[in-house]
Design an enzyme around this catalytic site. Sequence first.
Site, short mmCIF file in Angstrom:
data_model
loop_
_atom_site.label_atom_id
_atom_site.label_comp_id
_atom_site.label_asym_id
_atom_site.label_seq_id
_atom_site.Cartn_x
_atom_site.Cartn_y
_atom_site.Cartn_z
N ASP A 320 0.85 -1.18 0.00
CA ASP A 320 0.00 0.00 0.00
C ASP A 320 0.89 1.24 0.00
O ASP A 320 1.88 1.30 0.73
CB ASP A 320 -0.86 -0.03 1.26
CG ASP A 320 -1.89 1.07 1.27
OD1 ASP A 320 -2.72 1.11 0.35
OD2 ASP A 320 -1.87 1.91 2.21
N GLU A 351 1.51 0.13 -4.97
CA GLU A 351 1.01 1.38 -5.51
C GLU A 351 2.20 2.33 -5.62
O GLU A 351 2.78 2.69 -4.60
CB GLU A 351 -0.02 2.01 -4.57
CG GLU A 351 -1.29 1.23 -4.41
CD GLU A 351 -2.26 1.94 -3.46
OE1 GLU A 351 -3.41 2.16 -3.86
OE2 GLU A 351 -1.87 2.27 -2.33
#
Length: 640
Positions: A320, A351
């Site tokens: 994340d 990400e």
Amino acid sequence: MAGREFDEKYRYDGNDLGAACTEQKTVFKVWSPVAEQIELSLYRDGSSPAYFTKEMQQEEKGIWKLEFEESLHGVYYDYLVRIGGKDKRTADPYAVGCSCNGNRSMVVNLRLTDPPGFESDTAPVKDKEQIIYELHIKDFSYDKESGVPDAYRGKYKAFTVIGTNGNYPTCMEYLKNLGITHVHLLPFFDYASVDEAGEESQYNWGYDPLNFNVPEGSYATDVMDGTVRIRECKEMIQALHANGLRVIMDVVYNHTYKEDSWLQRMVPGYYYRYKEDGSLSDGSACGNDIAAGRAMVDNYIADSVMYWAKEYHLDGFRFDLMGLLTVELMNRIRKELDQEFGEGEKLLYGEPWRADDSPMETGTKAALKANAACLDEGIGFFSDDTRDVIKGHVFEEKEPGFVNGGTDLETKVLYAVTGWRDGGASVRPKSCRQIINYVSAHDNFTLWDKLVLTMRDGEADFSGRYEDVLAANKLAAFIYFTCQGNLFLQAGEEFARTKFGEDNSYCSVPEVNMLRWRQTVERKGLVDYYRGLISLRKKLPALCDKSSNAAKRMKEKEVLKEGVVTFRMDNRDDNGDGIWEELFVIYNAASDSCTVDLPEGRWEILADGREADCCRAMPSAGKGVSIDGKSGMMLGRKGA
Ligand code: CA
């Protein structure tokens, strides 16, 4: 508190922090160079007063240790840490077990938490392609239609049920029929936002870590015994493996639920980034940023990843807000996993962005998309370029992409085919191995909702049946399934999953988030289409190729007219063979059908807007092929 000097003086590289427990022995070890005294307290359970307390012994490098010549398996514990003359109680940041809601740690002899057969549990053999299915544990089985017994609904245990409700395949039975290769589970380390003793109707995605090395309790059938969550989490992974699926864990090392974390109580100020004015940086938009780039922060994160990979047999990790971590740390994790498990055996991706700027440690680089060239080729990142060109911008609700009415995107969509290896985006990946192709994930609108919003004016009924929206959905899927790179889809994308227009359902009721299994029947045509695309994809070397030369397979890309593009692909495998030597692909995003001239040779239709993974001879007359509006077509040419 932080800085190079501090790191050089106190860096500790042992990976024995926490409470190591065997049948003969229990060793408590924590790291806090700033503590004046640390006292260990032992408890019989998660709430009663301590039955034993003892001061820890200080060792070198800021280590504190206490050893017992017995197994304390099942005993709960915490620490009273004295810093600057003030005492603060804290759980153990390195704990592998905890009490209900995670405020006390638990001593666990991990071997006693293995379900039967776990020792011999192994991941299924790697498939030709990575097709990743993003799933939330509660979403999976919360629906009554799931056929999962009530006591297991929304739990780890649901994965152990051969999921069929008696009428049609659901849950595990459904997953294994779909052809996906990896299940990517939203965070299931212990997170803070759900009361583990509370109602089942609570819901959160789980991006708010409390105990990084402990599984979340609300997915366990018993939260009062801290070993149950560990055992049941392992049972889930074991069941996924047994059904031919690899398992990826969504990890959130970029921030903690709140600044007052166990890490902060142990070594105040060390684990977080601060701005020049002394306030916390907030590149995560969650209130704080973990200071990746410092020695013991990086050790903590790398050790945690290795722990989950080894102890829980996980097959990959999704980071994340990876852009808040560093290139150096990500490359180190890649290397450690490769050394331990074999090169490329574990998938790594994340990400490549962050919510806001964050002050990085001197000499480190943020693991952002812009720094892709510094990231190991074995670290993938979500391609927002691919996502946005296909269906439109995620934050501009009404902005369409190629399949839903966007204009002037023909050239761009052709760049997506090679994973932007040929240019067309701000960053050129080292190879398409670095690219995660997708059009929907837990964040933002579901694909269906985005398509309805852009293709229907005014009041949108998200449960409606719209043939044109369905066609656009199929075309979107067709496009990213014909792009080189790794493939990723949000669970339910293949049955037109709707969240009724909610674009941020992280704490919405489970009824908004859950998979509605009846839709797999109601949208059977779409499910079959995805299943066909998955199956076809695995047969095509042109698309599965992850090498840095893969892009060279693409030839003669052409914009025929508005909304219509074609390209050819060399489909021979390493031996120069292949059922189909060459592929010819057409994307028709226009509303009307059109006729496309085919290159020389005998072509078979392998997929069109109605069917994927077929093998139909071309109708005889002429060189042209007719393709419906809003649809894709793939043809294969056999060798001579
Ligand atoms: Ca929790």
